[in-house]
Design a protein around this motif. Sequence first.
Motif, short mmCIF file in Angstrom:
data_model
loop_
_atom_site.label_atom_id
_atom_site.label_comp_id
_atom_site.label_asym_id
_atom_site.label_seq_id
_atom_site.Cartn_x
_atom_site.Cartn_y
_atom_site.Cartn_z
N VAL A 654 0.99 -1.20 0.06
CA VAL A 654 -0.13 0.09 0.05
C VAL A 654 1.01 1.23 -0.04
CG1 VAL A 654 -0.27 0.41 2.40
CG2 VAL A 654 -2.21 0.93 1.03
N ALA A 655 1.98 1.33 0.42
CA ALA A 655 3.00 2.38 0.81
C ALA A 655 3.51 2.62 -0.88
CB ALA A 655 4.00 2.02 1.52
N GLN A 656 3.15 1.77 -1.63
CA GLN A 656 3.66 2.01 -3.17
C GLN A 656 2.56 2.57 -4.05
OE1 GLN A 656 6.98 -0.74 -4.27
NE2 GLN A 656 6.40 -1.72 -2.26
N ILE A 657 1.30 2.26 -3.66
CA ILE A 657 0.11 2.76 -4.42
C ILE A 657 -0.08 4.19 -4.49
CG2 ILE A 657 -2.52 2.42 -4.44
CD1 ILE A 657 -2.31 -0.35 -3.34
N LYS A 658 -0.25 4.46 -5.61
CA LYS A 658 -0.08 6.14 -5.78
C LYS A 658 -1.49 6.75 -6.23
CE LYS A 658 4.34 6.11 -5.30
NZ LYS A 658 4.99 6.32 -4.12
#
Length: 661
Positions: A654-658
């Motif tokens: 989720v930290a890489q979903i933009k």
Amino acid sequence: MTIDQTGERRMRTRSYIVMTILVLFSMVLAACAGAAQPPAAGGGVAGGETGGESAAAAENTFVDTPRNETLIVDQLNGSLERPENFNIYTPGVDAGRGFHEICTDHLWEIDTTTGEQYGSLAADLPTPLNDDYTSWEIKLREGIYWDDGVEFTADDVAYTLNMWLETEELAINGWAVDYIDSVEVKDKYTLVLNTTRPQPRISKDLGVTIWGNRLYPMPKHIWEKEDPATFAFFPPTCIGQYKFKDYDPNGNWTLWEQREDWERTSVGQVLNAAGPKYLLWNFVGTEEKRILAMINNDVDILQDITPESMTVLTQKSPATRAWHAGFPYADFDDPCERGISFNNSRFPYDQWQVRWALALATDIKNVSLGTFAGMLRVSPLGVPPVAAVQNTYHKPLVERLKAMTLPDGYAPFDPNFAKDMAQIFNEQGVGGDLPTDEAALIDLFGVGWWKYDVEEAAKLLEEVGFTRDANGKWLLPDGTPWKISINAPSDWEVQSGRLAFAVADSWTKFGIDASASPMTGGTFWTAQSTGDFEAGSYWPGCAIGPDIYPNLSGWHQKYIVPTGEPAPGNANRHASDKLAAIFDELEKITSDDPKNVELSKDLLMQMALEMHWIPMFGTSKFVPVNQTYWTNYPSADNYYEGPWWWWSNFKYIVAQIKPVE
């Protein structure tokens, strides 16, 4: 193939088409319904709208957060029975509503693209302090904090491990007493774990390889004041980059908010990112409602849907895509396989003849068609047929499977499943894109399964005293009708839910009074843990690579507890001296020892011979995402991780979903 079988398969294909049309029709009716309906039992839709265009334009979600700052995730296990319970160590707790994924953390996580573990709460992999692997040093990351501002230290890990040892009411207690000798805190960020015997795989035993791990460190400063066996841990104190915000008392949604100090978490340190400001897990109801929610942009990630629903989404929602952008859409490499489990301590399932008879009374091709329209890879072994595992075990063991016989000399293995499925699809006129090469078909459909042989099944049952009545219905040895109720997920984990009904249909045709019993998540899992079931559409066979021991070791008979007590492992309560002896040998060797794979092959063949449960299929995951508000989801062509929305490593995904610009 008989005329009846051919007709039935054609009927299943027609049913698939009819179902797709009906679902499409219901979507059109719902989309044209106009005004929004009130959310059922606490669930909701973004902005309170049903029309796709108005939902996309809505400023706020139904929990009053900005829609373009809120990632909405389908709640995998449906409506929760005890939404105030966040004690991960109690039976029946449902952690899959963000708690497991983004609130808790583990010492070591898994990169599923490489199969390598890395330090999450731990600074690095553990260091052995002696040559026999009975003492290990674990160093923690510095600067990690709980969301209440208290620093995470070695005291928290030591407290959690000692809590296991000291609290007999916890299911984990039995495992802990067998494994852990003592825990020593050396300093604020270092501890030493001493084990009762050599444990060369400690990072796998206490870190993530699949989904999560048994060790969720808990905040000592909160838990030490409570009874761990009854503490609800509500509201939860998080160590991940999100904190608890709000929840639905009816169990349909949970809201999480990004921590202001997210840099003081493992994800913040590893990725220097956190993700969307809000994460909302929401269950809206039946699959039709869930699909409509995605069409209307009211959900961003769907956890698990059917092939028919995927067809609907491809036609009605241009913003939606699955793991593969086109056919077959699904990810076939989920590392757990599906089938039918039994409580092997209960009569008649304690008899190997009964378990084998049920396997041979299963028309596996029709079960595949009835479950997921044939889009499944079969597995006769107790580990899933994902590529790395199938190449290491399933394919090399084909000759041993062909040679394997039951005590009466009967050879049960049928290596022709892949060719037969291709023939079925070609006869239905839908096999034009299938490979013609047998090896490629095996890669797609699997190495084979057990024969559909009702005569041999009947012979095995009669050996242990079963009889038939005048109508051909099976009677138990005491003369009473044989009834089987198969526990099944209800409106969640749809492959397992459908599988239960398809298998019940097969067994009914054999003359058993078999039925599926749909259940909510809490009831389903509590029944498995306590053994309060005859049969269940569970998935106790998992593996992600050649070292299968960490994921199968729970089958050791030393973990068996009486029915009614939560199981620390071996929920099927399968007793086997031969399996125990192999497990004991595997425990002593390292993952890269050449003996590991050979012993594991012996383990899998012995499991198959005993039919410890009935493995059937690898898991085909239709897990689509909506790209209206968010982008950079992992996919087959953006493969930085698998589509593991329900795993503990989702906090890193989720930290890489933009956000969409």
